[in-house]
Design an enzyme around this catalytic site. Sequence first.
Site, PDB file in Angstrom:
ATOM      1  N   MET A   1       0.844  -1.186   0.000  1.00  0.00           N
ATOM      2  CA  MET A   1       0.000   0.000   0.000  1.00  0.00           C
ATOM      3  C   MET A   1       0.880   1.237   0.000  1.00  0.00           C
ATOM      4  O   MET A   1       1.950   1.245   0.593  1.00  0.00           O
ATOM      5  CB  MET A   1      -0.907   0.007   1.224  1.00  0.00           C
ATOM      6  CG  MET A   1      -1.956   1.089   1.226  1.00  0.00           C
ATOM      7  SD  MET A   1      -3.262   0.790   0.039  1.00  0.00           S
ATOM      8  CE  MET A   1      -4.158  -0.509   0.869  1.00  0.00           C
ATOM      9  N   CYS A   2       0.453   2.273  -0.653  1.00  0.00           N
ATOM     10  CA  CYS A   2       1.192   3.522  -0.734  1.00  0.00           C
ATOM     11  C   CYS A   2       0.205   4.678  -0.565  1.00  0.00           C
ATOM     12  O   CYS A   2      -0.998   4.471  -0.399  1.00  0.00           O
ATOM     13  CB  CYS A   2       1.900   3.639  -2.083  1.00  0.00           C
ATOM     14  SG  CYS A   2       2.843   2.182  -2.555  1.00  0.00           S
ATOM     15  N   ARG A   3       0.717   5.871  -0.616  1.00  0.00           N
ATOM     16  CA  ARG A   3      -0.099   7.079  -0.653  1.00  0.00           C
ATOM     17  C   ARG A   3       0.457   7.972  -1.748  1.00  0.00           C
ATOM     18  O   ARG A   3       1.683   8.087  -1.900  1.00  0.00           O
ATOM     19  CB  ARG A   3      -0.040   7.847   0.669  1.00  0.00           C
ATOM     20  CG  ARG A   3      -0.446   7.066   1.918  1.00  0.00           C
ATOM     21  CD  ARG A   3      -1.968   6.979   2.111  1.00  0.00           C
ATOM     22  NE  ARG A   3      -2.532   5.868   1.370  1.00  0.00           N
ATOM     23  CZ  ARG A   3      -3.843   5.569   1.372  1.00  0.00           C
ATOM     24  NH1 ARG A   3      -4.705   6.319   2.056  1.00  0.00           N
ATOM     25  NH2 ARG A   3      -4.285   4.536   0.682  1.00  0.00           N
TER      26      ARG A   3
ATOM     27  N   VAL B   1       4.532   8.158  -1.529  1.00  0.00           N
ATOM     28  CA  VAL B   1       5.323   7.463  -0.509  1.00  0.00           C
ATOM     29  C   VAL B   1       4.959   5.988  -0.613  1.00  0.00           C
ATOM     30  O   VAL B   1       3.815   5.633  -0.906  1.00  0.00           O
ATOM     31  CB  VAL B   1       5.054   8.003   0.909  1.00  0.00           C
ATOM     32  CG1 VAL B   1       5.612   9.412   1.043  1.00  0.00           C
ATOM     33  CG2 VAL B   1       3.575   7.994   1.257  1.00  0.00           C
TER      34      VAL B   1
ATOM     35  N   ASN C   1      -0.934   3.185  -6.538  1.00  0.00           N
ATOM     36  CA  ASN C   1      -1.192   2.875  -5.133  1.00  0.00           C
ATOM     37  C   ASN C   1      -1.978   1.572  -5.115  1.00  0.00           C
ATOM     38  O   ASN C   1      -3.147   1.548  -5.502  1.00  0.00           O
ATOM     39  CB  ASN C   1      -1.979   4.017  -4.487  1.00  0.00           C
ATOM     40  CG  ASN C   1      -2.566   3.642  -3.146  1.00  0.00           C
ATOM     41  OD1 ASN C   1      -2.084   2.731  -2.477  1.00  0.00           O
ATOM     42  ND2 ASN C   1      -3.613   4.341  -2.747  1.00  0.00           N
TER      43      ASN C   1
END
Length: 244
Positions: free
Chosen positions: A1-3, A88, A115
């Site tokens: 998972m990312c943002r 990120v 993402n």
Amino acid sequence: MCRHLAYLGPPRTLHELLYAPEFSLERQSYAPRMNGTCILNADGFGAGWYDPARDRPVRYRRSQPMWTDVSFADVAEVVRSGCAVAAVRSATVGFPVDESCAQPFTDSERLFSHNGRIEGFAGVEAKLRELAGDLAPIPDARAPVDSALIFALAAGRWRAGGTLAEGLAHAVEVTAALAPGRYNLLAADGRTLAATAWGDTLFVRRGEGAVIASEPYDDAPGWEEVPDRSLVTVDHLGVHVSPL
């Protein structure tokens, strides 16, 4: 998972976009509010932006957590842009924590971020590589991570004349037909933004400049949650959301 996050509008500093808000992307690297599958996004970060002095975007990527890079935080105070993409990363198990996997990716003209993840990637990797075709002209499409092949599908459509949104829609439709997963994609070309909501949160904020983000970076009014399985486009005409 990312943002991830993208901006299009009057020039703003990267500090205003990525550091200054109460729940900024930097803070989301160590304290995200809406991450459903992890508590940290500490496996790298990147930012890309457009500058009138160049005909292609500028990028800065690292494999370290965003909050540890004090030099970029300093530079961000003086870099201004009217179009930017930043992300990120929380690495999926099995993929390296390496700068080559940090996003945004680029095909020299556009910026791209994913993402999410492809579930059961090993079982569909060969088919995705076949569908993506020759990856040699796009170095980022050869990165050792599942996102790279999704990027390759989008970039192939762009290079065939498709719009930014058409490239993302094509990438999601092809990949989702092969494997379940979370396919929140984000792209920019300096004049337009496009994004998909597929399996994870996505928000848009209209106003003097538009922001698309995995989660709101403050609690001010104006954030709109994008329905799942939707396509978002932002250009000089405004923000448009349609089913995907």
